[in-house]
Design an enzyme around this catalytic site. Structure first.
Site, PDB file in Angstrom:
ATOM      1  N   GLU A 145       1.057  -1.540  -0.243  1.00  0.00           N
ATOM      2  CA  GLU A 145       0.109  -0.366  -0.353  1.00  0.00           C
ATOM      3  C   GLU A 145       0.315   1.016  -0.316  1.00  0.00           C
ATOM      4  O   GLU A 145       2.257   1.020   0.896  1.00  0.00           O
ATOM      5  CB  GLU A 145      -0.866  -0.028   1.661  1.00  0.00           C
ATOM      6  CG  GLU A 145      -2.367  -1.119   0.607  1.00  0.00           C
ATOM      7  CD  GLU A 145      -2.952  -0.667   2.225  1.00  0.00           C
ATOM      8  OE1 GLU A 145      -2.945  -0.246   3.189  1.00  0.00           O
ATOM      9  OE2 GLU A 145      -3.717  -1.789   2.530  1.00  0.00           O
TER      10      GLU A 145
ATOM     11  N   GLU B  81      -8.041   1.506  -5.159  1.00  0.00           N
ATOM     12  CA  GLU B  81      -9.554   1.542  -3.737  1.00  0.00           C
ATOM     13  C   GLU B  81     -10.153   2.798  -3.593  1.00  0.00           C
ATOM     14  O   GLU B  81      -9.626   3.576  -3.548  1.00  0.00           O
ATOM     15  CB  GLU B  81      -9.230   0.949  -2.497  1.00  0.00           C
ATOM     16  CG  GLU B  81     -10.066   1.340  -1.400  1.00  0.00           C
ATOM     17  CD  GLU B  81     -10.061  -0.788  -0.232  1.00  0.00           C
ATOM     18  OE1 GLU B  81      -8.639  -1.152  -0.472  1.00  0.00           O
ATOM     19  OE2 GLU B  81     -10.879  -0.415   0.178  1.00  0.00           O
TER      20      GLU B  81
HETATM   21  O1  KIV Z   1      -6.601  -5.842   2.402  1.00  0.00           O
HETATM   22  C1  KIV Z   1      -7.215  -6.005   0.740  1.00  0.00           C
HETATM   23  O2  KIV Z   1      -8.691  -6.864   1.183  1.00  0.00           O
HETATM   24  C2  KIV Z   1      -7.415  -5.679  -0.003  1.00  0.00           C
HETATM   25  C3  KIV Z   1      -8.213  -5.133  -1.172  1.00  0.00           C
HETATM   26  C4  KIV Z   1      -9.541  -5.340  -0.668  1.00  0.00           C
HETATM   27  C5  KIV Z   1      -7.774  -4.940  -2.613  1.00  0.00           C
HETATM   28  O3  KIV Z   1      -6.416  -4.583   0.070  1.00  0.00           O
END
Ligand code: KIV
Length: 268
Positions: A121, A188
């Protein structure tokens, strides 16, 4: 030769080729062996062992308490259940704070689970981390917009890219992460028009969640897709089943059966 090694598993090259050929990518999260096996049999392209594990499986309010050991245990189970999907695993909170730390943790994750890629991320600031991992031969999926590991710094869960300056920053981040070598990028909860623009601008596939239809692929948390939850799903999820109701009904029937006094003449 094992059955698993005979099957053709999708690679990051296949995933990128699908964007070029115009085939939309289908991605779901999975956290355990049996769910992964069922989704793999259904033909899912990418399985993400998401750190949403923290919310949907472990019962935490955020993804922050999830550890690398948690991810390794669940990713290994998902990997054992698959022979078709590309399996991607999140590097959880605090495990990709700088290029060296991220590299050490990504190596541990790949070596101990057998998954094919990691997800990180973060926006442009994460580009040097992505670059370091890619330089060592590690496949990296990027993730911008609503990045749940930063929930406290962001100040909540909300749609991103509404302001022009933020939209420009998100475009710059997407380009920087592609230049750093990411093979795909999760968008997202972005304004759909912005997600569509980023999808057009990039060569690598964008995978949207709550970001409109015009991404190269879509991802959902499996529990939101099948209605396996004790809280309502996010508005964009559109569940295709109500597994929670099936589980409650089966448990209710079982409890009633066990507690009903039996006729001793039956079932001998
Ligand atoms: O952790 C997760 O499930 C995610 C998705 C929502 C993309 O990062």
């Amino acid at each position: 030769m094992s059955v698993q090694s005979q099957a053709k598993r999708l690679t990051t090259r296949d995933i990128r080729a699908k964007k070029r050929s115009g085939e939309n990518l289908a991605m779901l999260t999975a956290y355990d062996y049996v769910t992964a096996a069922l989704l793999d049999q259904a033909g899912i392209d990418i399985l993400l062992v998401g750190d949403s594990l923290g919310n949907v499986v472990l019962g935490h309010e955020t993804t922050l308490p999830v550890t690398l050991d948690d991810m390794i245990r669940h990713a290994a189970a998902v990997q054992r259940g698959t022979n078709h999907a590309l399996v991607v695993c999140d590097l959880p909170f605090g495990t990709a704070t700088d290029p060296d730390t991220a590299l050490r943790n990504a190596v541990a994750l790949l070596q101990q689970t057998g998954v094919q890629a990691v997800k990180i991320e973060g926006g442009a600031a994460a580009a040097p981390i992505v670059s370091r991992l890619v330089g060592q031969g590690i496949a990296v999926m990027a993730h911008i917009g609503l990045t749940p590991q930063s929930v406290h710094q962001l100040g909540g869960y909300y749609r991103h890219g509404k302001q022009e300056e933020e939209a420009r920053e998100l475009i710059a981040s997407a380009k920087a992460l592609q230049a750093a070598g990411a093979f795909a990028i999760v968008l997202e909860f972005l304004v759909p028009e912005l997600a569509a623009e980023i999808t057009q601008l990039l060569d690598i596939p964008t995978i949207g969640i709550g970001s409109g239809a015009d991404c190269a692929g879509q991802v959902l948390v499996i529990n939101d897709l099948i209605g396996l939850s004790v809280t309502p799903p996010p508005g964009f999820a559109k569940p295709k089943a109500d597994v929670a109701a099936i589980v409650r009904a089966a448990a209710t029937a079982y409890i009633a059966e066990v507690k009903t006094p039996k006729d001793p003449s039956l079932g001998q």
